[in-house]
Design an enzyme around this catalytic site. Structure first.
Site, PDB file in Angstrom:
ATOM      1  N   ASP A 294       0.843  -1.206   0.000  1.00 38.33           N
ATOM      2  CA  ASP A 294       0.000   0.000   0.000  1.00 38.33           C
ATOM      3  C   ASP A 294       0.875   1.252   0.000  1.00 38.33           C
ATOM      4  OD1 ASP A 294      -2.038  -1.834   0.314  1.00 38.33           O
ATOM      5  OD2 ASP A 294      -2.130  -1.560   2.489  1.00 38.33           O
TER       6      ASP A 294
HETATM    7  C1  26A Z   1     -11.638  -7.402   0.884  1.00 36.78           C
HETATM    8  N1  26A Z   1     -10.448  -7.507   1.704  1.00 36.78           N
HETATM    9  C2  26A Z   1     -10.044  -8.832   2.053  1.00 36.78           C
HETATM   10  C3  26A Z   1      -9.742  -6.380   2.079  1.00 36.78           C
HETATM   11  C4  26A Z   1      -8.572  -6.406   2.866  1.00 36.78           C
HETATM   12  C5  26A Z   1      -7.905  -5.189   3.114  1.00 36.78           C
HETATM   13  N2  26A Z   1      -8.332  -4.018   2.633  1.00 36.78           N
HETATM   14  C6  26A Z   1      -9.446  -4.045   1.890  1.00 36.78           C
HETATM   15  N3  26A Z   1     -10.153  -5.169   1.613  1.00 36.78           N
HETATM   16  N4  26A Z   1      -7.883  -7.391   3.508  1.00 36.78           N
HETATM   17  C7  26A Z   1      -6.828  -6.797   4.109  1.00 36.78           C
HETATM   18  N5  26A Z   1      -6.842  -5.474   3.882  1.00 36.78           N
HETATM   19  C8  26A Z   1      -5.911  -4.451   4.350  1.00 36.78           C
HETATM   20  O1  26A Z   1      -4.678  -4.640   3.732  1.00 36.78           O
HETATM   21  C9  26A Z   1      -3.763  -3.849   4.470  1.00 36.78           C
HETATM   22  C10 26A Z   1      -2.364  -4.294   4.195  1.00 36.78           C
HETATM   23  O2  26A Z   1      -2.055  -4.174   2.857  1.00 36.78           O
HETATM   24  C11 26A Z   1      -5.617  -4.503   5.833  1.00 36.78           C
HETATM   25  O3  26A Z   1      -6.545  -3.715   6.548  1.00 36.78           O
HETATM   26  C12 26A Z   1      -4.192  -3.949   5.920  1.00 36.78           C
HETATM   27  O4  26A Z   1      -4.134  -2.662   6.502  1.00 36.78           O
END
Ligand code: 26A
Length: 339
Positions: A294
């Protein structure tokens, strides 16, 4: 009244509940050490117990998360306050208050859609060594609807570029297409992050619906491999340049960027295949890799927003990823460091 944000992001706002676990804990729930998965809160899913169990871990921390929201905060770290806006859906609870406060502190303007009957989404970030396994209950984030964009269409019109978390393909492809159509009609950059292997794997048709609008697609090596498998490519799964060519799909306006851990970043457009080396951090300065991707996207988006060229934007991405890896979770240093 401050000016409208230049960069507008769309994603799933989540609060991360992060703790260090051991391999036995991952094995108990059949989790991979480096992955991101969804759990369905409405089913009798045993993994839902993780959220309560984590509260008993000695180093448990609550940190702002949601992949695209992390990117929005990171871009604001570089660009300054008011330049980045973020759309997503939250509940009316203390988790969303915390996320709102974190966005404000970072200088991100939040355009939250609020749900009265569903709680804010959460993500268990299970840390083992330098890896992180993410288990998400989307909660209110799953209820974002395209009409929320209409309510703030002036913000969309004034934006100069867009960043979409691929994770949002599980929520509202319609909202992504709506922004994509606007971007295409106005010639604004439209950037999609593949976000996780399960996106190409299980949300292939939503991905295909959205790809035509993209001018940049960002991913990492495991997302590239999942893409190759989902689309039945006959190249090797680590042949990032060939996979990127397929993502281009003959487009002359799209660029694909694959990060590859410590290996060079691969950058492919219609008439160019290039790589950029990554500077390795000393192992003992790594805190955790949650949010590294990110942060890369954040630096890259900040570069594009500032009108930097492709190589410079990738470089800012690598610089910001290195800073984030030295912080807990998907966070950035408290002091403002200059690229
Ligand atoms: C739909 N899903 C599975 C998700 C996520 C996500 N953000 C949006 N949608 N699953 C994990 N994360 C976020 O990824 C970040 C790390 O790259 C987590 O909240 C974490 O901060």
């Amino acid at each position: 009244m401050s000016a409208s944000p230049k960069l507008v992001c769309l994603g799933n706002p989540l609060l991360d509940i992060q703790a260090t676990v051991d391999e036995a804990y991952l094995a108990k729930y059949s989790l991979k050490e480096n992955d991101a998965i969804l759990v369905d809160a409405s089913s009798n899913e045993p993994k839902m117990a993780i959220f309560d169990e984590l509260l008993q871990f000695p180093d448990v921390k609550f940190i702002a998360g949601g992949a695209a929201q992390n990117t929005a905060r990171g871009a604001a770290y570089v660009l300054g306050a008011g330049k980045v806006g973020y759309f997503g859906s939250v509940g009316q609870d203390k988790f969303s208050s915390k996320l709102l406060a974190e966005n404000e502190a970072a200088g991100v303007v939040s355009y939250y859609q609020e749900q009265s009957k569903v709680g804010t989404g959460k993500c268990a970030a299970l840390i083992t060594g330098h890896n992180r396994s993410l288990v998400t209950d989307l909660g209110a984030a799953n209820h974002f609807t395209p009409d929320h964009l209409d309510k703030h269409w002036d913000v969309v019109e004034k934006a100069e570029l867009f960043y979409i978390g691929g994770f949002h393909l599980t929520v509202s492809p319609g909202a992504i297409v709506k922004l994509g159509k606007h971007a295409q009609a106005t010639g604004k950059p439209f950037v999609l992050n593949l976000s996780a292997p399960f996106i190409p794997q299980f949300f292939k048709s939503a991905l295909e619906q959205v790809l035509p609008y993209t001018t940049y697609v960002i991913g990492n090596e495991s997302e590239a491999a999942a893409y190759a498998e989902a689309f039945g490519l006959d190249c090797k799964q680590d042949d990032l340049a060939s996979i990127a060519k397929h993502v281009l799909g003959g487009s002359t306006t799209r660029t694909v960027i694959f990060t590859h851990g410590l290996e060079p970043t691969v950058i492919v457009s219609a008439n160019d295949v290039a790589t950029r080396p990554v500077k390795a951090l000393p192992k003992d300065s790594i805190v955790d890799t949650n949010g590294a991707g990110d942060a890369f996207a954040a630096g890259f988006m900040a570069g594009l927003t500032q009108g930097k060229n492709l190589d410079q934007s990738v470089d800012i991405g690598q610089w910001l990823a290195a800073l984030s890896i030295q912080e807990v979770g998907a966070s950035y240093p408290a002091e403002k460091l200059q690229y």
